[in-house]
Design a protein around this motif. Sequence first.
Motif, mmCIF file in Angstrom:
data_model
loop_
_atom_site.group_PDB
_atom_site.id
_atom_site.type_symbol
_atom_site.label_atom_id
_atom_site.label_comp_id
_atom_site.label_asym_id
_atom_site.label_seq_id
_atom_site.Cartn_x
_atom_site.Cartn_y
_atom_site.Cartn_z
ATOM 1 N N ASP A 17 3.282 1.635 -4.495
ATOM 2 C CA ASP A 17 4.284 2.073 -5.469
ATOM 3 C C ASP A 17 3.567 2.990 -6.458
ATOM 4 O O ASP A 17 2.601 3.655 -6.088
ATOM 5 C CB ASP A 17 5.008 0.889 -6.127
ATOM 6 N N PHE A 18 4.008 3.043 -7.713
ATOM 7 C CA PHE A 18 3.353 3.934 -8.666
ATOM 8 C C PHE A 18 1.970 3.443 -9.081
ATOM 9 O O PHE A 18 1.175 4.214 -9.625
ATOM 10 C CB PHE A 18 4.219 4.122 -9.911
ATOM 11 N N GLY A 19 1.672 2.160 -8.880
ATOM 12 C CA GLY A 19 0.353 1.657 -9.187
ATOM 13 C C GLY A 19 0.305 0.729 -10.397
ATOM 14 O O GLY A 19 1.330 0.368 -10.969
ATOM 15 N N ARG A 20 -0.924 0.354 -10.757
ATOM 16 C CA ARG A 20 -1.165 -0.612 -11.834
ATOM 17 C C ARG A 20 -1.669 0.105 -13.081
ATOM 18 O O ARG A 20 -2.582 0.917 -13.006
ATOM 19 C CB ARG A 20 -2.205 -1.642 -11.391
ATOM 20 N N PHE A 21 -1.105 -0.251 -14.212
ATOM 21 C CA PHE A 21 -1.498 0.393 -15.458
ATOM 22 C C PHE A 21 -1.752 -0.671 -16.525
ATOM 23 O O PHE A 21 -1.102 -1.713 -16.545
ATOM 24 C CB PHE A 21 -0.414 1.366 -15.910
ATOM 25 N N GLY A 22 -2.755 -0.403 -17.374
ATOM 26 C CA GLY A 22 -3.057 -1.318 -18.455
ATOM 27 C C GLY A 22 -4.050 -2.405 -18.111
ATOM 28 O O GLY A 22 -4.240 -3.343 -18.887
ATOM 29 N N HIS A 23 -4.719 -2.287 -16.950
ATOM 30 C CA HIS A 23 -5.652 -3.339 -16.534
ATOM 31 C C HIS A 23 -7.070 -2.819 -16.282
ATOM 32 O O HIS A 23 -7.915 -3.550 -15.771
ATOM 33 C CB HIS A 23 -5.130 -4.019 -15.260
ATOM 34 N N SER A 31 -4.683 2.397 -8.290
ATOM 35 C CA SER A 31 -4.095 2.415 -6.950
ATOM 36 C C SER A 31 -2.759 3.159 -6.977
ATOM 37 O O SER A 31 -2.557 4.032 -7.800
ATOM 38 C CB SER A 31 -3.966 1.000 -6.393
ATOM 39 N N GLY A 32 -1.835 2.841 -6.066
ATOM 40 C CA GLY A 32 -0.555 3.530 -6.024
ATOM 41 C C GLY A 32 -0.567 4.748 -5.116
ATOM 42 O O GLY A 32 -1.608 5.156 -4.584
ATOM 43 N N ALA A 33 0.612 5.326 -4.912
ATOM 44 C CA ALA A 33 0.771 6.468 -4.017
ATOM 45 C C ALA A 33 -0.089 7.647 -4.456
ATOM 46 O O ALA A 33 -0.112 8.000 -5.633
ATOM 47 C CB ALA A 33 2.241 6.882 -3.955
ATOM 48 N N MET A 34 -0.765 8.269 -3.501
ATOM 49 C CA MET A 34 -1.613 9.419 -3.812
ATOM 50 C C MET A 34 -0.786 10.645 -4.175
ATOM 51 O O MET A 34 -1.235 11.489 -4.941
ATOM 52 C CB MET A 34 -2.517 9.731 -2.614
ATOM 53 N N PRO A 49 15.633 3.754 -6.295
ATOM 54 C CA PRO A 49 14.977 4.245 -7.510
ATOM 55 C C PRO A 49 13.588 4.803 -7.174
ATOM 56 O O PRO A 49 12.977 4.414 -6.176
ATOM 57 C CB PRO A 49 14.860 2.986 -8.387
ATOM 58 N N ASP A 50 13.097 5.702 -8.025
ATOM 59 C CA ASP A 50 11.805 6.345 -7.773
ATOM 60 C C ASP A 50 10.667 5.363 -7.556
ATOM 61 O O ASP A 50 9.754 5.622 -6.774
ATOM 62 C CB ASP A 50 11.421 7.252 -8.964
ATOM 63 N N HIS A 51 10.684 4.232 -8.291
ATOM 64 C CA HIS A 51 9.513 3.360 -8.335
ATOM 65 C C HIS A 51 9.436 2.355 -7.179
ATOM 66 O O HIS A 51 8.468 1.607 -7.086
ATOM 67 C CB HIS A 51 9.488 2.593 -9.658
ATOM 68 N N PHE A 52 10.435 2.320 -6.296
ATOM 69 C CA PHE A 52 10.414 1.333 -5.211
ATOM 70 C C PHE A 52 9.228 1.584 -4.277
ATOM 71 O O PHE A 52 8.806 2.732 -4.074
ATOM 72 C CB PHE A 52 11.714 1.383 -4.424
ATOM 73 N N PRO A 53 8.678 0.522 -3.692
ATOM 74 C CA PRO A 53 7.541 0.681 -2.770
ATOM 75 C C PRO A 53 7.901 1.508 -1.544
ATOM 76 O O PRO A 53 9.057 1.499 -1.076
ATOM 77 C CB PRO A 53 7.201 -0.759 -2.367
ATOM 78 N N VAL A 54 6.920 2.208 -1.028
ATOM 79 C CA VAL A 54 7.041 2.991 0.195
ATOM 80 C C VAL A 54 5.838 2.672 1.083
ATOM 81 O O VAL A 54 4.898 2.003 0.657
ATOM 82 C CB VAL A 54 7.078 4.510 -0.090
ATOM 83 N N SER A 125 2.149 -4.733 -9.858
ATOM 84 C CA SER A 125 2.379 -3.724 -8.822
ATOM 85 C C SER A 125 2.157 -4.341 -7.446
ATOM 86 O O SER A 125 1.332 -5.251 -7.288
ATOM 87 C CB SER A 125 1.429 -2.544 -9.011
ATOM 88 N N VAL A 126 2.863 -3.820 -6.436
ATOM 89 C CA VAL A 126 2.646 -4.270 -5.056
ATOM 90 C C VAL A 126 1.718 -3.318 -4.303
ATOM 91 O O VAL A 126 1.500 -3.486 -3.100
ATOM 92 C CB VAL A 126 3.973 -4.420 -4.286
ATOM 93 N N SER A 127 1.174 -2.313 -4.980
ATOM 94 C CA SER A 127 0.301 -1.354 -4.303
ATOM 95 C C SER A 127 -0.885 -2.051 -3.641
ATOM 96 O O SER A 127 -1.524 -2.930 -4.234
ATOM 97 C CB SER A 127 -0.214 -0.307 -5.305
ATOM 98 N N THR A 128 -1.175 -1.625 -2.433
ATOM 99 C CA THR A 128 -2.291 -2.189 -1.680
ATOM 100 C C THR A 128 -3.605 -1.592 -2.175
ATOM 101 O O THR A 128 -3.766 -0.365 -2.226
ATOM 102 C CB THR A 128 -2.138 -1.879 -0.184
ATOM 103 N N TYR A 129 -4.535 -2.463 -2.538
ATOM 104 C CA TYR A 129 -5.884 -2.036 -2.912
ATOM 105 C C TYR A 129 -6.832 -2.612 -1.875
ATOM 106 O O TYR A 129 -7.209 -3.784 -1.923
ATOM 107 C CB TYR A 129 -6.228 -2.517 -4.318
ATOM 108 N N LEU A 130 -7.208 -1.786 -0.905
ATOM 109 C CA LEU A 130 -7.952 -2.264 0.259
ATOM 110 C C LEU A 130 -9.332 -2.800 -0.099
ATOM 111 O O LEU A 130 -9.816 -3.756 0.515
ATOM 112 C CB LEU A 130 -8.091 -1.133 1.288
#
Length: 279
Positions: A17-23, A31-34, A49-54, A125-130
């Motif tokens: 998604d858009f990623g993690r902020f504030g951490h 992380s988040g979409a490139m 909505p724009d922010h939904f995971p892809v 965030s649900v963004s994958t951080y490998l």
Amino acid sequence: MGRLKVIKSGPLATIQDFGRFGHRRYGIPQSGAMDTRMMKLANEMVGNPDHFPVVEFALMGLRLEVLESMALSAVGASLKLNGLPADMSVIIAKQGDVVEISAPEQVYAYVGVAGKIEAQAHFGSVSTYLMAGFGGISGRSLKSGDELVSEGASLTIRNVENSERKIESPVIIHVIKGPEWDILQDDIQEKSFEVHPSSNRMGIRLKGNKLSSNYREIATSAVITGTIQLPSDGQPIVLMNDCQTTGGYPRIGKVVDEDLGRLAQVRAGDNIQFKLISN
């Protein structure tokens, strides 16, 4: 509800998604979409909505089996439905259909799925951080047999115009000065740089022209997505979404947020050139 089963996937297909902020003070990267522009388009086409995971993928395409009907889009790659090329970049796929998505036309491409993809949330965030193995599906890339479930899936599609980015050579990337800008002896705007094949979600490594400088190591200091580091070999590194939160190389500049997606899509071997704008 919509459901997809992964038949075939590549090593870099992840949920973002858009990623993690504030951490970052805890060592947690963004992380988040490139390429957030493409992510937004993929969502818009299926009414999200724009922010939904892809699903973001690189290098290889995907093959998916539809278990429950849903709308599905592809941005940055082409679609086939049951072996036949799709007329548009967004389709309504029915139960039993097989959807094939080509390898990305640039570096990263995106699949939008109607509804909100169920995934593991960490730090907002649900963004994958490998690198650390969290977010998405157990913090890993998609693999054969995985099921993607989306809540609130609809059968409504939007044929959104995808205005192509102008392809330049070299690609112009706008930057602002960084804290250690004053070490440079060269004009960064007069040189072009080739994207190194080792570039990834952590950073874009550049090669070719070296930057002369009064190099000095700095105390480990905060870095963010877009920070341009200059190692002692004079070959810049632009930190990207999965980058570390601190570093010891001089920070000579910062790529403006608006150009990060464009930079992420520059293929290995292609050239970029920095253009300085006022802070």
